[in-house]
Motif scaffolding. Sequence first.
Motif, short mmCIF file in Angstrom:
data_model
loop_
_atom_site.label_atom_id
_atom_site.label_comp_id
_atom_site.label_asym_id
_atom_site.label_seq_id
_atom_site.Cartn_x
_atom_site.Cartn_y
_atom_site.Cartn_z
N LYS A 13 0.83 -1.20 0.00
CA LYS A 13 0.00 0.00 0.00
C LYS A 13 0.87 1.26 0.00
CE LYS A 13 -4.09 1.34 2.56
NZ LYS A 13 -4.76 1.08 3.82
N ARG A 14 1.89 1.22 0.84
CA ARG A 14 2.81 2.35 0.97
C ARG A 14 3.44 2.69 -0.39
NH1 ARG A 14 5.57 4.19 5.75
NH2 ARG A 14 4.22 2.83 6.93
N MET A 46 0.84 4.07 -2.91
CA MET A 46 0.46 5.44 -2.59
C MET A 46 1.57 6.43 -2.95
SD MET A 46 -2.55 5.39 -1.69
CE MET A 46 -3.68 4.03 -1.53
N LYS A 47 2.80 6.05 -2.67
CA LYS A 47 3.93 6.93 -2.98
C LYS A 47 4.05 7.13 -4.49
CE LYS A 47 7.12 6.71 0.95
NZ LYS A 47 6.79 8.02 1.51
N SER A 93 1.61 6.85 -6.65
CA SER A 93 0.49 7.70 -7.11
C SER A 93 0.82 9.17 -6.91
CB SER A 93 -0.80 7.38 -6.33
OG SER A 93 -1.02 6.01 -6.30
N VAL A 94 1.36 9.49 -5.74
CA VAL A 94 1.69 10.90 -5.47
C VAL A 94 2.76 11.38 -6.45
CG1 VAL A 94 2.61 12.51 -3.76
CG2 VAL A 94 1.02 10.73 -3.04
N LEU A 138 1.03 12.11 -9.61
CA LEU A 138 0.13 13.25 -9.49
C LEU A 138 0.88 14.57 -9.32
CD1 LEU A 138 -2.52 11.50 -7.27
CD2 LEU A 138 -2.92 12.37 -9.57
N ASN A 139 2.12 14.48 -8.92
CA ASN A 139 2.91 15.70 -8.79
C ASN A 139 3.26 16.29 -10.15
OD1 ASN A 139 3.32 16.70 -6.18
ND2 ASN A 139 4.50 14.86 -5.68
N SER A 140 3.11 15.48 -11.20
CA SER A 140 3.42 15.97 -12.53
C SER A 140 2.17 15.98 -13.40
CB SER A 140 4.48 15.07 -13.18
OG SER A 140 4.44 15.22 -14.56
N PRO A 141 1.61 17.17 -13.66
CA PRO A 141 0.39 17.24 -14.48
C PRO A 141 0.59 16.60 -15.86
CG PRO A 141 0.86 19.38 -13.49
CD PRO A 141 2.04 18.50 -13.20
N PHE A 145 0.67 12.74 -15.53
CA PHE A 145 -0.68 12.29 -15.19
C PHE A 145 -1.58 12.29 -16.42
CE2 PHE A 145 -5.02 13.30 -13.50
CZ PHE A 145 -5.25 12.05 -12.93
N SER A 146 -1.47 13.37 -17.22
CA SER A 146 -2.29 13.46 -18.43
C SER A 146 -1.93 12.36 -19.42
CB SER A 146 -2.10 14.81 -19.11
OG SER A 146 -2.61 15.83 -18.29
N GLY A 186 -3.29 9.08 -18.22
CA GLY A 186 -4.75 9.08 -18.39
C GLY A 186 -5.12 8.79 -19.84
N SER A 190 -10.25 13.63 -22.39
CA SER A 190 -10.45 14.13 -21.03
C SER A 190 -11.01 15.55 -21.10
CB SER A 190 -9.13 14.13 -20.27
OG SER A 190 -8.30 15.16 -20.75
N LYS A 239 -9.71 18.07 -19.70
CA LYS A 239 -8.57 18.97 -19.91
C LYS A 239 -8.24 19.09 -21.40
CE LYS A 239 -3.82 19.42 -18.25
NZ LYS A 239 -2.86 18.81 -17.31
#
Lengths: 248, 459
Positions: free
Chosen positions: B390-391, B394-395, B397-398, B401-404, B407-408, B411, B446, B448
């Motif tokens: 899980k750790r 989650m790391k 994912s962050v 998500l820190n890079s738009p 992430f795009s 997606g 999307s 965006k």
Amino acid sequence: MKIGLFIPCFMNELYPKSCIATLKLLKSLNLDVEYPEEQTCCGQPMANAGCAKDIKTLAYKFVSTFSKYDYIVAPSGSCVTMVKEHYKDFFHEDDEEYNKTKTSIYEICEFLHDIMKITKLDVKFPYKVGLHNSCHGHRALKLGTASELNIPYNNKLRNLLNLVEGIEIVDLKREDECCGFGGTFCVTQEDVSVAMGKDRINDHLDSYAQFITGADMSCLMHLEGIINRDKSPLKVVHITEILAGEVQ
Amino acid sequence: MSIHNHPKKAKEFVSNDERMHWHDKALWFVREKRDKASKSIPEWEKLREYAQQIKTHTMANLDKYLLEFEENATKRGIKVHFAKDAKEHNEIVYNILKEHQVKKVVKSKSMLTEECHLNPFLEKKGIEVVDTDLGERIVQFRKEPPSHIVLPAIHLKKEDVAKTFHKELGTDENNSDPTYLTRAAREHLRGKFLEADAGITGVNFAIANTGGVVVCTNEGNADMGSSLPKLHIACMGIEKIIPRLQDLSIFTRLLARSATGQPITTYTSHYHGAIENGEMHIVIVDNNRANFLSSNKYKKALNCIRCGACMNTCPVYRRSGGHSYDYVIPGPIGSSLATFRDPKLHKTLSFACSLCGSCSNVCPVKIDLDSQLYNHRQDLYEKNIISTKKRVVMKLSVWVLNSPILFSILGKITRKIVPLIPKKIIYNRFNIWGKQRDIPNMPTKSFKELYKEGSIDVK
């Protein structure tokens, strides 16, 4: 008045229609709306999974992206709750940027109801609709009176839906029972989560609803997933799409 | 002891769809009764606020009120004992019983003695302990722990009770008529009350300025147990103290309404001393409670008056059953108490919750239950108790998500590829979401992308 449109990450990717409806609603009120393209996610899924520490960078990014706007508006009660309630651990209590962000962020229905105080919508939706009151918006943001409390009844989502011509909002047996989505809960406790979702759907079916609507796409995504799997005769639509007249 | 696993136990309970729904409906019925009762009192929300304030004040001054209680109770001839933990509690109780050569004890429902495992302790010493609350007696016959603090046998149907009573009391196996079964239980328990050498009761409220205790029951069993035998031992946690007699009215108005929707419990019994020629003892137990007082995040959990309303309203509890929590107090309050006491053993409990917040709203003393469970999750992470998998997820994912841009891109790829993959591959055994739910349809673009293209017609 400059509005920053905050679109939850998964809605951006999977539910562009509801995002467009949100934008249209705001634009229809002649508001100056901007969608900052550098936004990603508020960090809620990670924080609810216990990893709030990891999302500090996302919280900073969010505040620096959005604090310049007069209002921040999002089509999601739970993401707004995240920013309002759970970001405070990352900022000093005197942090001006965060305090501004926290006090200027609104869920779209809350914004239309409380700030714009709209009393008219020129849209029709001649269907029987069940309103799913998602927990975070309902209880944390107080978009509606929680059934547990002994205070005068109000429901902002219902008030807005009542402006729609031809709509019939059905009465559910359990007005504000959780649907079982709950972020990572829907995976870590799959069995209870799905059982909760099925019960929620059956409450709508028993009330002869044709549509389920609500202000949180995550809950609706979970319910839609079960509805499609079980081939239930129900459609799911985000409240912004009804309010913007985007579904016929 | 192996780590408890709520999801696994919940799965077992949920898999019996008919029983799970029966359980859910039975508890929802109680919740609805509670709603009606609470809404019949215009000042309900004020009462909750007062109760919260009284409890918070008492906990902040607990040492003072405990000493005041001890002094006043002693003046009334009650013998007051303090126990630091469960072991000491059990030994104190045993020594009192031994001194009086007690062979048979009748007990009125007490979650504290459950917490301390008093029954097996006394039974090992050759003392018969009979739980006299009907629901408690049923689960005692079945050698099960209670599954709810107010409705201990709520996980059982009347047919289950008929089978149990047939085995234990010789009643007709096929007769599950509640009146028939209750009569059989009453007759059986009447005998136990008459034979008993001592009665043990719990305590709902201990009043500092009078030195007496109050026990609330619906069956009158605490009165029978404390007035037939000459010896009465009342066992309580340190948090049961309230400062003054007049404070009690706030709590008695909230307790029964929150618990079962009744205006008041059938019996609200005040004990301010022993019966004639008898003896009364009060054992006051800490058992790790004082630690809560030093924790800002969790101290409000000590305010709990054990009404069980959070269990009745909890959509997870209603569907997973009390035994899935593997702790003496189940449901939202139990999850917080258990995790605070032993985070490693109970690491799944703070996640046995969708954070809906209904528990905090229903709580008559306004315990911030959903916030506590959210905080527990963060603490488990801090203490390195949540899984490495899980750790890492989650790391990662962050990081994405820190890079738009990243992430795009991800997606976009997902939206393009998923529709091309055969269903059989998408719905694989690692896709837990997809076991009973379809995944959302993938749109071509999307929001965006559409926004950037300027192709959204806002007219």
